[in-house]
Design an enzyme around this catalytic site. Structure first.
Site, mmCIF file in Angstrom:
data_model
loop_
_atom_site.group_PDB
_atom_site.id
_atom_site.type_symbol
_atom_site.label_atom_id
_atom_site.label_comp_id
_atom_site.label_asym_id
_atom_site.label_seq_id
_atom_site.Cartn_x
_atom_site.Cartn_y
_atom_site.Cartn_z
ATOM 1 N N ASP A 1 -5.546 -6.753 -6.364
ATOM 2 C CA ASP A 1 -6.578 -6.431 -5.602
ATOM 3 C C ASP A 1 -7.345 -5.355 -6.234
ATOM 4 O OD1 ASP A 1 -8.583 -6.516 -3.779
ATOM 5 O OD2 ASP A 1 -7.427 -5.756 -2.102
ATOM 6 N N ILE B 1 -20.046 -5.284 -16.590
ATOM 7 C CA ILE B 1 -20.690 -6.225 -17.297
ATOM 8 C C ILE B 1 -20.105 -7.331 -17.921
ATOM 9 C CG2 ILE B 1 -22.470 -4.650 -18.233
ATOM 10 C CD1 ILE B 1 -20.831 -4.964 -21.198
ATOM 11 N N ASP C 1 0.847 -1.048 -0.270
ATOM 12 C CA ASP C 1 0.107 0.202 -0.197
ATOM 13 C C ASP C 1 1.087 1.182 -0.015
ATOM 14 O OD1 ASP C 1 -2.162 -1.375 -0.201
ATOM 15 O OD2 ASP C 1 -2.386 -1.817 2.194
ATOM 16 N N THR D 1 -16.916 -7.048 -20.064
ATOM 17 C CA THR D 1 -15.791 -6.197 -19.823
ATOM 18 C C THR D 1 -15.080 -7.054 -18.715
ATOM 19 O OG1 THR D 1 -17.284 -4.367 -20.420
ATOM 20 C CG2 THR D 1 -15.458 -3.984 -19.017
ATOM 21 N N LYS E 1 -10.784 -5.720 -7.405
ATOM 22 C CA LYS E 1 -11.981 -5.656 -7.204
ATOM 23 C C LYS E 1 -12.915 -5.483 -8.467
ATOM 24 C CE LYS E 1 -11.708 -5.012 -2.239
ATOM 25 N NZ LYS E 1 -10.320 -4.683 -1.903
ATOM 26 N N GLY F 1 -0.533 -5.467 5.885
ATOM 27 C CA GLY F 1 -0.151 -4.294 5.482
ATOM 28 C C GLY F 1 0.799 -3.576 6.419
ATOM 29 N N HIS G 1 -15.738 -5.146 -11.110
ATOM 30 C CA HIS G 1 -17.115 -5.391 -11.102
ATOM 31 C C HIS G 1 -17.783 -4.459 -12.548
ATOM 32 C CE1 HIS G 1 -21.450 -6.279 -10.402
ATOM 33 N NE2 HIS G 1 -21.542 -5.267 -9.939
HETATM 34 O O1 C5P Z 1 -2.376 -2.259 6.801
HETATM 35 P P1 C5P Z 1 -3.327 -3.407 6.908
HETATM 36 O O2 C5P Z 1 -2.863 -4.546 7.457
HETATM 37 O O3 C5P Z 1 -4.482 -2.866 7.595
HETATM 38 O O4 C5P Z 1 -3.890 -3.820 5.295
HETATM 39 C C1 C5P Z 1 -4.637 -4.526 5.238
HETATM 40 C C2 C5P Z 1 -4.859 -4.644 3.500
HETATM 41 O O5 C5P Z 1 -5.905 -5.370 3.393
HETATM 42 C C3 C5P Z 1 -5.049 -3.201 2.712
HETATM 43 O O6 C5P Z 1 -4.510 -3.222 1.551
HETATM 44 C C4 C5P Z 1 -6.526 -3.306 2.817
HETATM 45 O O7 C5P Z 1 -7.166 -2.659 1.597
HETATM 46 C C5 C5P Z 1 -6.832 -4.868 2.367
HETATM 47 N N1 C5P Z 1 -8.324 -5.216 3.020
HETATM 48 C C6 C5P Z 1 -8.739 -4.919 4.273
HETATM 49 N N2 C5P Z 1 -9.871 -5.244 4.501
HETATM 50 C C7 C5P Z 1 -10.876 -5.831 3.684
HETATM 51 C C8 C5P Z 1 -10.463 -5.978 2.514
HETATM 52 C C9 C5P Z 1 -9.012 -5.562 2.216
HETATM 53 O O8 C5P Z 1 -8.024 -4.325 5.310
HETATM 54 N N3 C5P Z 1 -11.868 -6.115 4.182
#
Ligand code: C5P
Length: 239
Positions: free
Chosen positions: A64, A70, A14, A73, A66, A208, A68
Site C-alpha cells: 500500500d 510523473i 501496521d 517514475t 499509494k 488491522g 503518485h
Molecule cells: O486498524 P484498521 O483495521 O483500522 O486498519 C485499516 C488499514 O487500512 C490501515 O492500514 C489503514 O492505513 C488502511 N486504510 C484505511 N482507510 C483508508 C485507506 C486505508 O483505514 N481509506
C-alpha cells in the site's frame, strides 16, 4: 470465479519493525494468507526486503504505497514492485498515474487505485483546490480507472455498492474500515462489519487493529473468515 473466504481477508501489518511483523505472521500461521504492508513497515529498516521474503514464503502481499508521480517514475517504480513479488499495489487515482502503472505492471501484480482518501470531506477537497464533492470525484475517478484498465479500487465499505455499480464485476474492490460487531472502532468513522462489507460488494477486506491488537489474533482472524464464509454462502444460495 469465487475467491476462497480465507483469501478474502487481508491483514494490515501496521507495525514498525520486521521482527514485530514476523512475530504476528508466525502467530497467525495458516489462518491468514494475505498481508498489507504500508508506509509504516515498508519504510522501516529492511521493510521492503521483508515484503519480498513474505511473498517468497508463499503469502500474498499488498504493498500500500499509494504512488503518485510523473508517468515515467511511476512506471519504473511499478516494475521494481513487481520484482518484489507483490500481488497488489496502490496508486492514487490520477489518470496519468493510473495509465503509467497499468502499462508497466507485470503478470501477477494488480494495480489498485485509491479514489479519494477517506480522511477528505467536501471541505478538504475545496481547500485542496477541487471544485467537486467527494461523491462526484469518487464516481468520476472510478469510471476513469475502469476505462484505463486498472485492476481494482480501494474504497470505504460505504462507497463499495456505488463504486461496484460504476466499475462492474471485473474490477477488484478492497475495503478497509472493517469492524466485527462489538469491536472498538478506533479512529475509523465509516465502518462496517465483515458480512456487511461483503454484502456491499467488497472482494477483499483489509483488517488491522481488530486482529493485530486482539488478545488472540488467530482466533480473531478465524472469526472474521467464518463471517465472510457465511455471507458468501448466503449470497451463493440467493444467486
Ligand atoms: O486498524 P484498521 O483495521 O483500522 O486498519 C485499516 C488499514 O487500512 C490501515 O492500514 C489503514 O492505513 C488502511 N486504510 C484505511 N482507510 C483508508 C485507506 C486505508 O483505514 N481509506
Amino acid at each position: 470465479m469465487a475467491i476462497e473466504p480465507r483469501e478474502r481477508l487481508i491483514v494490515a501489518l501496521d507495525l514498525s519493525s520486521i521482527e514485530a511483523a514476523q512475530a504476528l505472521v508466525t502467530k497467525l500461521g495458516d489462518a491468514v494468507s494475505f498481508y498489507k504492508i504500508g508506509y509504516q513497515l515498508a519504510f522501516a529498516n529492511r521493510g521492503l526486503a521483508y515484503a519480498q521474503a513474505l511473498a517468497a514464503s508463499g503469502k500474498r502481499v499488498f504493498l500500500d504505497l499509494k504512488l503518485h508521480d510523473i508517468g515515467n517514475t511511476v512506471a519504473q517504480g511499478v516494475k521494481s514492485v513487481a520484482r518484489l513479488g507483490a500481488s497488489f499495489l496502490t496508486v492514487h487515482a490520477y489518470p496519468q498515474t493510473m495509465d503509467a502503472a497499468v502499462q508497466a505492471r507485470e503478470a501477477g501484480l494488480r494495480i489498485l487505485a485509491v479514489t479519494v482518501l477517506t480522511s477528505y470531506d467536501d471541505y478538504d477537497l475545496k481547500h485542496a483546490g477541487y471544485d467537486a464533492t467527494v461523491k462526484a470525484l469518487v464516481a468520476g475517478r472510478a469510471e476513469q480507472a475502469r476505462v484505463l484498465g486498472v485492476d481494482g479500487l480501494v474504497c470505504s465499505p460505504e462507497e463499495a455498492a456505488t463504486v461496484r455499480s460504476i466499475v462492474g464485476k471485473d474490477l477488484v474492490l478492497v475495503t478497509p474500515g472493517i469492524r466485527p460487531a462489538g469491536s472498538q472502532s478506533g479512529d475509523q468513522k465509516r465502518i462496517m462489519t465483515p458480512a456487511a462489507a461483503i454484502a456491499a460488494g467488497a472482494d477483499y477486506l483489509v483488517v488491522g487493529r481488530p486482529i493485530v491488537a486482539a488478545p488472540d489474533p488467530k482466533a480473531a482472524a478465524a472469526a472474521i473468515i467464518a463471517e465472510i464464509a457465511q455471507q458468501a454462502a448466503m449470497e451463493k444460495q440467493h444467486a
